[in-house]
Motif scaffolding. Structure first.
Motif, PDB file in Angstrom:
ATOM      1  N   TYR A   1       0.847  -1.207   0.000  1.00 27.57           N
ATOM      2  CA  TYR A   1       0.000   0.000   0.000  1.00 27.57           C
ATOM      3  C   TYR A   1       0.878   1.251   0.000  1.00 27.57           C
ATOM      4  O   TYR A   1       1.725   1.419   0.885  1.00 27.57           O
ATOM      5  CB  TYR A   1      -0.936  -0.002   1.216  1.00 27.57           C
ATOM      6  CG  TYR A   1      -1.988  -1.095   1.119  1.00 27.57           C
ATOM      7  CD1 TYR A   1      -3.126  -0.915   0.338  1.00 27.57           C
ATOM      8  CD2 TYR A   1      -1.818  -2.308   1.788  1.00 27.57           C
ATOM      9  CE1 TYR A   1      -4.088  -1.923   0.225  1.00 27.57           C
ATOM     10  CE2 TYR A   1      -2.765  -3.327   1.687  1.00 27.57           C
ATOM     11  CZ  TYR A   1      -3.901  -3.127   0.899  1.00 27.57           C
ATOM     12  OH  TYR A   1      -4.844  -4.123   0.774  1.00 27.57           O
ATOM     13  N   THR A   2       0.668   2.093  -1.018  1.00 28.50           N
ATOM     14  CA  THR A   2       1.491   3.298  -1.177  1.00 28.50           C
ATOM     15  C   THR A   2       1.316   4.250   0.005  1.00 28.50           C
ATOM     16  O   THR A   2       0.192   4.568   0.408  1.00 28.50           O
ATOM     17  CB  THR A   2       1.129   4.026  -2.493  1.00 28.50           C
ATOM     18  OG1 THR A   2       1.319   3.112  -3.579  1.00 28.50           O
ATOM     19  CG2 THR A   2       2.020   5.245  -2.716  1.00 28.50           C
ATOM     20  N   ILE A   3       2.459   4.705   0.554  1.00 30.56           N
ATOM     21  CA  ILE A   3       2.457   5.688   1.642  1.00 30.56           C
ATOM     22  C   ILE A   3       2.658   7.078   1.050  1.00 30.56           C
ATOM     23  O   ILE A   3       1.993   8.027   1.406  1.00 30.56           O
ATOM     24  CB  ILE A   3       3.570   5.348   2.665  1.00 30.56           C
ATOM     25  CG1 ILE A   3       3.219   4.050   3.401  1.00 30.56           C
ATOM     26  CG2 ILE A   3       3.797   6.497   3.653  1.00 30.56           C
ATOM     27  CD1 ILE A   3       4.339   3.511   4.285  1.00 30.56           C
ATOM     28  N   ILE A   4       3.635   7.172   0.122  1.00 30.03           N
ATOM     29  CA  ILE A   4       3.909   8.460  -0.527  1.00 30.03           C
ATOM     30  C   ILE A   4       4.471   8.183  -1.922  1.00 30.03           C
ATOM     31  O   ILE A   4       5.132   7.161  -2.140  1.00 30.03           O
ATOM     32  CB  ILE A   4       4.904   9.309   0.312  1.00 30.03           C
ATOM     33  CG1 ILE A   4       4.983  10.741  -0.227  1.00 30.03           C
ATOM     34  CG2 ILE A   4       6.272   8.667   0.405  1.00 30.03           C
ATOM     35  CD1 ILE A   4       5.716  11.717   0.703  1.00 30.03           C
TER      36      ILE A   4
ATOM     37  N   SER B   1       8.138  12.207   3.950  1.00 30.45           N
ATOM     38  CA  SER B   1       8.459  13.059   2.794  1.00 30.45           C
ATOM     39  C   SER B   1       9.301  12.258   1.812  1.00 30.45           C
ATOM     40  O   SER B   1       9.979  11.295   2.196  1.00 30.45           O
ATOM     41  CB  SER B   1       9.214  14.314   3.238  1.00 30.45           C
ATOM     42  OG  SER B   1      10.457  13.953   3.815  1.00 30.45           O
ATOM     43  N   LEU B   2       9.243  12.652   0.536  1.00 30.88           N
ATOM     44  CA  LEU B   2      10.016  11.982  -0.510  1.00 30.88           C
ATOM     45  C   LEU B   2      10.733  13.050  -1.325  1.00 30.88           C
ATOM     46  O   LEU B   2      10.111  13.999  -1.793  1.00 30.88           O
ATOM     47  CB  LEU B   2       9.087  11.147  -1.413  1.00 30.88           C
ATOM     48  CG  LEU B   2       9.743  10.243  -2.469  1.00 30.88           C
ATOM     49  CD1 LEU B   2       8.843   9.045  -2.773  1.00 30.88           C
ATOM     50  CD2 LEU B   2      10.039  10.975  -3.772  1.00 30.88           C
TER      51      LEU B   2
ATOM     52  N   SER C   1       5.984  10.359  -5.728  1.00 33.62           N
ATOM     53  CA  SER C   1       6.456  11.635  -6.282  1.00 33.62           C
ATOM     54  C   SER C   1       5.376  12.327  -7.117  1.00 33.62           C
ATOM     55  O   SER C   1       5.551  13.464  -7.533  1.00 33.62           O
ATOM     56  CB  SER C   1       7.713  11.413  -7.137  1.00 33.62           C
ATOM     57  OG  SER C   1       7.423  10.514  -8.187  1.00 33.62           O
ATOM     58  N   SER C   2       4.270  11.624  -7.354  1.00 34.96           N
ATOM     59  CA  SER C   2       3.182  12.260  -8.119  1.00 34.96           C
ATOM     60  C   SER C   2       2.251  13.073  -7.217  1.00 34.96           C
ATOM     61  O   SER C   2       1.188  13.517  -7.639  1.00 34.96           O
ATOM     62  CB  SER C   2       2.415  11.220  -8.934  1.00 34.96           C
ATOM     63  OG  SER C   2       2.188  10.055  -8.187  1.00 34.96           O
ATOM     64  N   GLY C   3       2.661  13.261  -5.935  1.00 31.01           N
ATOM     65  CA  GLY C   3       1.903  14.164  -5.053  1.00 31.01           C
ATOM     66  C   GLY C   3       1.017  13.471  -4.036  1.00 31.01           C
ATOM     67  O   GLY C   3       0.408  14.118  -3.189  1.00 31.01           O
ATOM     68  N   TYR C   4       0.936  12.131  -4.078  1.00 31.46           N
ATOM     69  CA  TYR C   4       0.056  11.403  -3.164  1.00 31.46           C
ATOM     70  C   TYR C   4       0.750  11.133  -1.830  1.00 31.46           C
ATOM     71  O   TYR C   4       1.925  10.772  -1.786  1.00 31.46           O
ATOM     72  CB  TYR C   4      -0.361  10.066  -3.787  1.00 31.46           C
ATOM     73  CG  TYR C   4      -1.099   9.154  -2.829  1.00 31.46           C
ATOM     74  CD1 TYR C   4      -2.458   9.327  -2.570  1.00 31.46           C
ATOM     75  CD2 TYR C   4      -0.425   8.135  -2.148  1.00 31.46           C
ATOM     76  CE1 TYR C   4      -3.134   8.494  -1.681  1.00 31.46           C
ATOM     77  CE2 TYR C   4      -1.088   7.297  -1.254  1.00 31.46           C
ATOM     78  CZ  TYR C   4      -2.439   7.488  -1.026  1.00 31.46           C
ATOM     79  OH  TYR C   4      -3.099   6.672  -0.133  1.00 31.46           O
ATOM     80  N   THR C   5       0.036  11.330  -0.717  1.00 31.04           N
ATOM     81  CA  THR C   5       0.480  10.890   0.615  1.00 31.04           C
ATOM     82  C   THR C   5      -0.700  10.238   1.312  1.00 31.04           C
ATOM     83  O   THR C   5      -1.780  10.829   1.383  1.00 31.04           O
ATOM     84  CB  THR C   5       0.994  12.069   1.484  1.00 31.04           C
ATOM     85  OG1 THR C   5       2.017  12.765   0.773  1.00 31.04           O
ATOM     86  CG2 THR C   5       1.564  11.577   2.799  1.00 31.04           C
TER      87      THR C   5
END
Length: 332
Positions: A49-52, A67-68, A54-58
Motif C-alpha cells: 500500500y502506497t504511503i507516498i 516526505s520523498l 512523487s506524483s503528489g500522493y500521501t
C-alpha cells in the motif's frame, strides 16, 4: 519502461519517536529520471500500500510525518519518516513506476524503544576500468575480528574478500582490504572496475559473538565515461629488466605514490615517493620519470627473478581516497 537497476538498504533501524531516512539509488536513464517514485508498506496479504509517491500522493495516516525527495540528476531518491511508532515496524518497498510490476527494493524496518541509528548508506561512484575507495568505519577500536567485503544478494551477502586472505576468483588481483588504523577503521580498495561490480555491498568486522559491525555501500560504475583499457599482463625475461607506467587522475594532487606486491588479498609495500624501498628490491626497483600532466609515473624493475612473478599495485593517495591500478607480471 523502467530500465536498469535499483539499490537500497535491506535493513533499517529507528528509535521510537525518532526518524529514519531511506535512500534508493537508480540507474540514470531518461525513463527512470522522470518516472513515478514511491514508498509503500507490505501488508500480510502481500499487497504493498502506497504511503507516498512523487506524483503528489500521501496516505492520510502518514500526512505530516513522511516526505520523498527525488534528485534525478544524481539517480537517487530519499524517503524520510518521522515520529516513528512501534506499528511502523514491518516490510517496505521503494520503487519506480507502478506499485505493481515496476522496479523495487524491499527492506525491513525495525522500530526499537532505544534509539539506535542505522549508518547512512555510502555511495561510491567509479568509472569503467577505474578504481574505487570504500571507507569502513569500525564502530569501535577494540580487538580483532575478521574484516570482510561482501555483495548483497536477495537472501544473503556473498563474500568477495576477507582479511584472512580469501579473495573470490573474479576479484583476484583487484581487491585489497587495508589493515585497520588507530580508530579501528579500514579501507576496501578495488580497481579494474567492470559494469557487473555495480551493486549493494557490506563491509565490516566479524565479531566472535557472531555479530558484525558493518557499513552498507552502493557502488555505481559509470559506463558512459570509461577510462582507457590498460594492459593487465606484462612479460619479463629472467635477469632482464622492465618498466611499466602507473596511472592516476591528472586532475588530483597526491601526497604519496607507491608500489605494492598483491598476494592473497594483502599488499606489501615495495616502494614509495618518501624514499622507502623494500629490502629484497633494493638496487633493482626504482621510480622513473613522472608526468603529472597526463597522470602517469614509471616504475623500473631490473635483475628480474622468477619469484618476481605476480600481481603489483600502483597506489596514489589523496586524503582518504586512493587511485589504484593493478598489473600481473610473468617471468620467462
Amino acid at each position: 519502461p523502467v530500465l536498469g537497476s535499483l539499490y537500497g538498504s535491506r535493513f533499517l533501524t529507528g528509535g521510537l519517536g525518532g526518524s529514519i531516512t531511506h535512500q534508493c539509488f537508480y540507474s540514470i536513464t531518461p525513463a527512470n529520471k522522470y518516472d513515478r517514485k514511491y514508498w509503500c508498506k507490505i501488508a500480510e496479504t502481500g499487497v504493498c500500500y502506497t504511503i507516498i509517491s512523487s506524483s503528489g500522493y500521501t496516505s492520510e495516516e502518514y500526512v505530516g510525518r513522511v516526505s520523498l525527495q527525488d534528485v534525478p540528476q544524481n539517480g537517487t531518491f530519499a524517503v524520510t519518516m518521522t515520529g516513528l511508532q512501534s506499528s511502523d515496524t514491518g516490510r517496505y518497498r521503494c520503487g519506480i513506476g507502478p506499485t505493481t510490476g515496476g522496479l523495487y527494493v524491499s527492506l525491513n524496518l525495525t522500530v526499537l524503544a532505544e534509539a539506535s541509528v542505522s549508518r547512512p548508506l555510502q555511495l561510491i561512484q567509479g568509472e569503467l576500468h577505474g578504481s574505487a575507495t570504500v571507507l569502513c568505519p569500525s564502530g569501535d577500536t577494540q580487538g580483532g575480528g575478521k574484516r570482510f567485503w561482501c555483495k548483497v544478494g536477495r537472501t544473503s551477502c556473498t563474500l568477495i574478500a576477507d582479511s584472512d586472505g580469501y579473495v573470490g576468483r573474479r576479484h583476484l588481483g583487484r581487491v585489497f582490504i587495508t589493515p585497520r588504523d588507530s580508530s579501528g577503521a579500514f579501507k576496501v580498495l578495488i580497481n579494474d572496475l567492470v559494469k557487473e561490480d555495480s551493486g549493494l555491498y557490506r563491509c565490516g568486522i566479524e565479531r566472535l559473538n557472531g555479530w558484525d559491525s558493518s557499513q552498507e555501500v552502493v557502488l555505481r560504475v559509470a559506463t558512459a565515461s570509461a577510462l582507457p583499457r590498460r594492459p593487465k599482463f606484462l612479460s619479463g625475461t629472467f635477469g632482464g629488466s622492465l618498466s611499466f607506467k602507473c596511472h592516476h587522475d591528472p586532475k588530483s594532487s597526491y601526497e604519496e605514490k607507491s608500489l605494492c606486491r598483491w598476494e592473497g588479498g594483502s599488499c606489501s609495500l615495495l616502494l614509495d615517493t618518501n624514499g622507502f624501498v623494500h629490502e629484497s628490491y633494493k638496487g633493482r626497483l626504482q621510480m622513473g620519470s613522472s608526468d603529472p600532466e597526463h597522470g602517469t609515473y614509471t616504475v623500473v624493475l631490473s635483475q628480474l627473478r622468477l619469484e618476481d612473478a605476480g600481481w603489483y599495485w600502483c597506489r596514489a593517495k589523496s586524503g582518504h581516497t586512493e587511485h589504484t591500478s593493478s598489473v600481473k607480471l610473468h617471468i620467462q
